[in-house]
Design a protein around this motif. Structure first.
Motif, PDB file in Angstrom:
ATOM      1  N   LYS A 114      40.480  54.953  45.751  1.00  0.00           N
ATOM      2  CA  LYS A 114      40.129  54.104  46.887  1.00  0.00           C
ATOM      3  C   LYS A 114      40.759  52.721  46.776  1.00  0.00           C
ATOM      4  O   LYS A 114      41.210  52.149  47.776  1.00  0.00           O
ATOM      5  CB  LYS A 114      38.609  53.996  47.016  1.00  0.00           C
ATOM      6  CG  LYS A 114      37.960  55.210  47.647  1.00  0.00           C
ATOM      7  CD  LYS A 114      38.497  55.438  49.066  1.00  0.00           C
ATOM      8  CE  LYS A 114      37.949  56.675  49.711  1.00  0.00           C
ATOM      9  NZ  LYS A 114      38.538  56.897  51.070  1.00  0.00           N
ATOM     10  N   VAL A 115      40.784  52.163  45.579  1.00  0.00           N
ATOM     11  CA  VAL A 115      41.440  50.860  45.399  1.00  0.00           C
ATOM     12  C   VAL A 115      42.919  50.976  45.741  1.00  0.00           C
ATOM     13  O   VAL A 115      43.486  50.121  46.445  1.00  0.00           O
ATOM     14  CB  VAL A 115      41.245  50.355  43.955  1.00  0.00           C
ATOM     15  CG1 VAL A 115      42.147  49.148  43.680  1.00  0.00           C
ATOM     16  CG2 VAL A 115      39.786  49.974  43.720  1.00  0.00           C
TER      17      VAL A 115
ATOM     18  N   ARG B  44      44.424  46.541  43.362  1.00  0.00           N
ATOM     19  CA  ARG B  44      44.742  46.940  41.988  1.00  0.00           C
ATOM     20  C   ARG B  44      43.516  46.714  41.108  1.00  0.00           C
ATOM     21  O   ARG B  44      42.768  45.761  41.304  1.00  0.00           O
ATOM     22  CB  ARG B  44      45.939  46.159  41.431  1.00  0.00           C
ATOM     23  CG  ARG B  44      45.640  44.714  41.038  1.00  0.00           C
ATOM     24  CD  ARG B  44      46.842  44.036  40.390  1.00  0.00           C
ATOM     25  NE  ARG B  44      46.545  42.668  39.976  1.00  0.00           N
ATOM     26  CZ  ARG B  44      46.306  42.306  38.717  1.00  0.00           C
ATOM     27  NH1 ARG B  44      46.346  43.206  37.752  1.00  0.00           N
ATOM     28  NH2 ARG B  44      46.037  41.045  38.425  1.00  0.00           N
ATOM     29  N   ILE B  45      43.331  47.620  40.158  1.00  0.00           N
ATOM     30  CA  ILE B  45      42.287  47.445  39.158  1.00  0.00           C
ATOM     31  C   ILE B  45      42.802  46.425  38.145  1.00  0.00           C
ATOM     32  O   ILE B  45      43.823  46.646  37.495  1.00  0.00           O
ATOM     33  CB  ILE B  45      41.950  48.764  38.444  1.00  0.00           C
ATOM     34  CG1 ILE B  45      41.451  49.810  39.443  1.00  0.00           C
ATOM     35  CG2 ILE B  45      40.923  48.522  37.343  1.00  0.00           C
ATOM     36  CD1 ILE B  45      40.095  49.528  40.035  1.00  0.00           C
ATOM     37  N   VAL B  46      42.113  45.308  38.012  1.00  0.00           N
ATOM     38  CA  VAL B  46      42.516  44.296  37.032  1.00  0.00           C
ATOM     39  C   VAL B  46      42.095  44.739  35.644  1.00  0.00           C
ATOM     40  O   VAL B  46      42.872  44.695  34.689  1.00  0.00           O
ATOM     41  CB  VAL B  46      41.891  42.929  37.373  1.00  0.00           C
ATOM     42  CG1 VAL B  46      42.251  41.893  36.311  1.00  0.00           C
ATOM     43  CG2 VAL B  46      42.362  42.459  38.750  1.00  0.00           C
ATOM     44  N   LYS B  47      40.821  45.166  35.511  1.00  0.00           N
ATOM     45  CA  LYS B  47      40.333  45.606  34.202  1.00  0.00           C
ATOM     46  C   LYS B  47      38.991  46.311  34.358  1.00  0.00           C
ATOM     47  O   LYS B  47      38.302  46.154  35.378  1.00  0.00           O
ATOM     48  CB  LYS B  47      40.177  44.419  33.247  1.00  0.00           C
ATOM     49  CG  LYS B  47      39.127  43.403  33.690  1.00  0.00           C
ATOM     50  CD  LYS B  47      39.005  42.271  32.672  1.00  0.00           C
ATOM     51  CE  LYS B  47      37.954  41.247  33.113  1.00  0.00           C
ATOM     52  NZ  LYS B  47      37.809  40.153  32.140  1.00  0.00           N
ATOM     53  N   TYR B  48      38.655  47.082  33.336  1.00  0.00           N
ATOM     54  CA  TYR B  48      37.319  47.637  33.178  1.00  0.00           C
ATOM     55  C   TYR B  48      36.655  46.943  31.996  1.00  0.00           C
ATOM     56  O   TYR B  48      37.306  46.647  30.994  1.00  0.00           O
ATOM     57  CB  TYR B  48      37.381  49.144  32.907  1.00  0.00           C
ATOM     58  CG  TYR B  48      37.819  49.979  34.080  1.00  0.00           C
ATOM     59  CD1 TYR B  48      37.068  50.012  35.249  1.00  0.00           C
ATOM     60  CD2 TYR B  48      38.971  50.755  34.027  1.00  0.00           C
ATOM     61  CE1 TYR B  48      37.459  50.793  36.328  1.00  0.00           C
ATOM     62  CE2 TYR B  48      39.368  51.538  35.089  1.00  0.00           C
ATOM     63  CZ  TYR B  48      38.610  51.561  36.247  1.00  0.00           C
ATOM     64  OH  TYR B  48      39.005  52.329  37.317  1.00  0.00           O
ATOM     65  N   THR B  49      35.363  46.663  32.116  1.00  0.00           N
ATOM     66  CA  THR B  49      34.615  46.026  31.029  1.00  0.00           C
ATOM     67  C   THR B  49      33.312  46.782  30.832  1.00  0.00           C
ATOM     68  O   THR B  49      32.330  46.536  31.532  1.00  0.00           O
ATOM     69  CB  THR B  49      34.300  44.551  31.362  1.00  0.00           C
ATOM     70  OG1 THR B  49      33.622  44.495  32.626  1.00  0.00           O
ATOM     71  CG2 THR B  49      35.566  43.727  31.445  1.00  0.00           C
ATOM     72  N   GLY B  50      33.298  47.730  29.898  1.00  0.00           N
ATOM     73  CA  GLY B  50      32.100  48.539  29.707  1.00  0.00           C
ATOM     74  C   GLY B  50      31.797  49.327  30.964  1.00  0.00           C
ATOM     75  O   GLY B  50      32.576  50.165  31.394  1.00  0.00           O
ATOM     76  N   ASP B  51      30.669  49.011  31.610  1.00  0.00           N
ATOM     77  CA  ASP B  51      30.321  49.683  32.858  1.00  0.00           C
ATOM     78  C   ASP B  51      30.870  48.948  34.069  1.00  0.00           C
ATOM     79  O   ASP B  51      30.685  49.394  35.201  1.00  0.00           O
ATOM     80  CB  ASP B  51      28.801  49.809  32.985  1.00  0.00           C
ATOM     81  CG  ASP B  51      28.128  48.446  33.107  1.00  0.00           C
ATOM     82  OD1 ASP B  51      28.486  47.539  32.331  1.00  0.00           O
ATOM     83  OD2 ASP B  51      27.241  48.281  33.962  1.00  0.00           O
ATOM     84  N   GLY B  52      31.534  47.817  33.865  1.00  0.00           N
ATOM     85  CA  GLY B  52      32.014  46.998  34.963  1.00  0.00           C
ATOM     86  C   GLY B  52      33.469  47.258  35.325  1.00  0.00           C
ATOM     87  O   GLY B  52      34.234  47.840  34.553  1.00  0.00           O
ATOM     88  N   ALA B  53      33.823  46.804  36.527  1.00  0.00           N
ATOM     89  CA  ALA B  53      35.205  46.905  36.997  1.00  0.00           C
ATOM     90  C   ALA B  53      35.531  45.655  37.804  1.00  0.00           C
ATOM     91  O   ALA B  53      34.662  45.102  38.494  1.00  0.00           O
ATOM     92  CB  ALA B  53      35.402  48.150  37.859  1.00  0.00           C
ATOM     93  N   LEU B  54      36.767  45.203  37.692  1.00  0.00           N
ATOM     94  CA  LEU B  54      37.242  44.052  38.448  1.00  0.00           C
ATOM     95  C   LEU B  54      38.529  44.448  39.153  1.00  0.00           C
ATOM     96  O   LEU B  54      39.464  44.951  38.520  1.00  0.00           O
ATOM     97  CB  LEU B  54      37.498  42.864  37.520  1.00  0.00           C
ATOM     98  CG  LEU B  54      37.915  41.545  38.164  1.00  0.00           C
ATOM     99  CD1 LEU B  54      36.781  40.981  39.032  1.00  0.00           C
ATOM    100  CD2 LEU B  54      38.313  40.518  37.110  1.00  0.00           C
ATOM    101  N   ALA B  55      38.558  44.245  40.478  1.00  0.00           N
ATOM    102  CA  ALA B  55      39.743  44.596  41.272  1.00  0.00           C
ATOM    103  C   ALA B  55      40.101  43.433  42.176  1.00  0.00           C
ATOM    104  O   ALA B  55      39.241  42.611  42.522  1.00  0.00           O
ATOM    105  CB  ALA B  55      39.489  45.855  42.100  1.00  0.00           C
TER     106      ALA B  55
END
Length: 225
Positions: free
Chosen positions: A95-96, A102-113
């Protein structure tokens, strides 16, 4: 001229001149040489300033995490981990990409786009949450992976594998306000998407957010619309 005093001494003298520590010696040089040295010193300072300049851009930031993640991991660590990876691979990442983010990063259960368009960011969030609602329909409430999402439009500092700044921090705090399966957006984001997104916006008013100095005007999106 510098060659006349020997290679090593000439190199040392040139280094000292460029550092600005031998003004008397500069006066002894020919006007042309002095001008050249001044230009070299200026270029060196300009290059150093350019190397330390940070890259910034305006971006729509989407922050997401899993509601009740610690509880889910305590109950079924491996199952939760693999289900989250599956949702990322089959829902979030496609979907992103579909909405030009773009997915910047994943952090554990988190996501930053990040997205260049806040409309794309909100549409992406809505479609992810709708897909997750359908996926969770037959899953026991105690095992459901439900995302909370926050979206902000703001200026960010860009690094090779991350983004930083107040705009990112605000998106993360907005995500913390959202209920499981919900989306909260800033007023800046709302001003760009109202009338362009087929969703109901609920005005939550001014909210005090952790470690954010000023109150933020927040809107929640309803998936029922």
């Amino acid at each position: 001229m510098l060659e006349d005093v020997g290679p090593d001494l000439g190199k040392a003298l040139l280094t000292g001149l460029l550092a600005g520590g031998a003004s008397v010696a500069v006066q002894l040089l020919s006007p042309g040489m002095a001008k050249l040295l001044r230009r070299l010193r200026w270029n060196g300072a300009g290059t150093a300033a350019h190397e330390h300049r940070v890259e910034r851009r305006l971006a729509a930031i989407l922050a997401a995490d899993v509601a009740g993640y610690s509880r889910l991991m305590t109950a079924d660590e491996e199952g939760t981990h693999f289900r989250l990876l599956t949702h990322r691979r089959e829902v979030i990442e496609p979907k992103v990409l579909e909405h030009r983010g773009r997915i910047v990063k994943y952090t554990g259960d988190g996501a930053l786009a990040e997205f260049s368009s806040v409309i794309d960011a909100v549409r992406c969030a809505l479609e992810v949450q709708q897909l997750m609602l359908a996926r969770n329909a037959g899953v026991s409430p105690s095992r459901r992976i439900e995302f909370r999402m926050g979206i902000n439009l703001g200026d960010v500092i860009v690094a090779p594998d991350d983004i930083y700044g107040h705009g990112v921090n605000l998106a993360a705090r907005l995500e913390g306000l959202a209920p499981p399966g919900g989306i909260c957006i800033s007023a800046d984001a709302w001003r760009h998407v109202r009338g362009a997104i087929a969703a109901e916006f609920v005005d939550l008013g001014e909210q005090r957010l952790k470690n954010i100095a000023d109150p933020a005007h927040v809107f929640a999106l309803s998936l029922a619309a």
